[in-house]
Design a protein around this motif. Sequence first.
Motif, short mmCIF file in Angstrom:
data_model
loop_
_atom_site.label_atom_id
_atom_site.label_comp_id
_atom_site.label_asym_id
_atom_site.label_seq_id
_atom_site.Cartn_x
_atom_site.Cartn_y
_atom_site.Cartn_z
N UNK A 223 0.88 -1.17 0.00
CA UNK A 223 0.00 0.00 0.00
C UNK A 223 0.92 1.22 0.00
N UNK A 224 1.20 1.73 -1.20
CA UNK A 224 2.20 2.79 -1.33
C UNK A 224 1.82 4.04 -0.54
N UNK A 225 0.56 4.37 -0.51
CA UNK A 225 0.13 5.56 0.21
C UNK A 225 0.43 5.43 1.71
N UNK A 226 0.12 4.27 2.27
CA UNK A 226 0.37 4.06 3.70
C UNK A 226 1.87 4.07 4.00
N UNK A 227 2.65 3.46 3.14
CA UNK A 227 4.10 3.45 3.35
C UNK A 227 4.67 4.86 3.26
N UNK A 228 4.19 5.64 2.30
CA UNK A 228 4.64 7.04 2.16
C UNK A 228 4.30 7.85 3.41
N UNK A 229 3.10 7.65 3.94
CA UNK A 229 2.69 8.38 5.14
C UNK A 229 3.59 8.03 6.32
N UNK A 230 3.98 6.76 6.40
CA UNK A 230 4.89 6.35 7.48
C UNK A 230 6.25 7.00 7.30
N UNK A 231 6.80 6.97 6.10
CA UNK A 231 8.13 7.51 5.84
C UNK A 231 8.19 9.02 6.08
N UNK A 232 7.07 9.71 5.87
CA UNK A 232 7.02 11.16 6.09
C UNK A 232 7.24 11.52 7.56
N UNK A 233 6.96 10.57 8.45
CA UNK A 233 7.11 10.84 9.88
C UNK A 233 8.58 10.87 10.31
#
Length: 433
Positions: A223-233
Amino acid sequence: MALTCRLRITLKILKILNLEDSENALKKKKLLFEAGFEFKDCFSRADILFPDKNKWDIIEVKSGTQVKDINIHDVSFQKYVYENKGIKIGKCFLMHLNNEYIRKGELDIEKLFIKEDITKEVEEHTNGIKERIDEMFKIINSEKSPKVSIGNQCKDPYECPVCHCWDSLPENHVFCLYRGGKLSCELYDNGVEAIKDIPDNIKLNDKQDIQRDCEIHKKVHVDKNEVKQFLKKLEYPLHYLDFETFSTAIPMFDGLKPYSNVPFQFSLHVIRKEGNKPEHYEFLYGGNGDPRKEFILALKKVLGDSGSVIAYNQSFETGRLKELGEYFPEHKKWVEGVLIRIIDLLVPFREFSYYNPKQHGSASIKKVLPALTGKSYEGMDIGEGGTASVEFFNTTYNNKGDKKRIRESLLKYCCLDTEGMVWIVDKLREIVK
């Protein structure tokens, strides 16, 4: 073969001597430890037999912190043997460690242990015990092993030492189903062995559904969107942190409870800015006393005051930091500042934002690292935390083993934990580009 025969003869002699000593000691009406008695091929040896007028109390001592059902079965068997030998049993007790006891100075044995009266529970379990024993002897004396389905009994209350029943299962079998529990057993009992073969009419949760879909279509789920949201943190500088600890039933140092985790080692990889190579820092206690003070001082020097602190399954590192802050109040404020910076790398894998069938339903770093990066802990002298804990304890406090080799292996293992996290984050970034 000859060695096995000698061992059996030695054990038999020791058993006979124990029976004779126990019979003689019983007549003296004194406190007995490890007294063994036998009745119709049933041998039992209680930890303590306590004389009380014309009866004896059974006191079973366990290293756990609560009464378990298996303990009740244990004592009920003891009671059955003793009473059939003519020994009058009064009350039954289970003595276990008090998990609320905190050491302060010399050990307070009275507070370290709790003695619980389990007489009523033992009486209830004693009903039907002869039938259960007869069934056990029937199985023991049988020429063929009984047919038993795979299930929770394979690991509870004890791990089966054979486990060959699992060899025929497919790679991603139903017992790999994330939090499968009862459902996994039901599926297997109904003839479903592989996750890919779970029928559509079986209700699965979202994560289990991802597992089945990945198996059926032989794919990796992202789930690229969820992974991106995590990495943004993640905020630079990035601090990849891992602790190693040991624990003992009896607290060794002040401020500890039974089985408290004592940190003795950390590995830290720091990436100052995007594109920078990671800098590695490490600590491994070298004395033979309490490692906690040296540990927190060494950590404080290298962890810095800004940027994300990345741990895998953060509850462990968080718990240890809180304990250190409580025991060393002069560092509590610093610890609190670190705690608010911690980010758990377990999250995207626990939430199935990324899932590879090679993980076999697990989100642990031991499964995620090879599935995601192709690198693993295989071939290392020390390849998991339990071994690290035992090896450190033995070489530090028992002076056992090759100290130099063990310390080198500990440093390599802990380093891989944090270096592996760097690789995992790099791979996640690559996937979602």
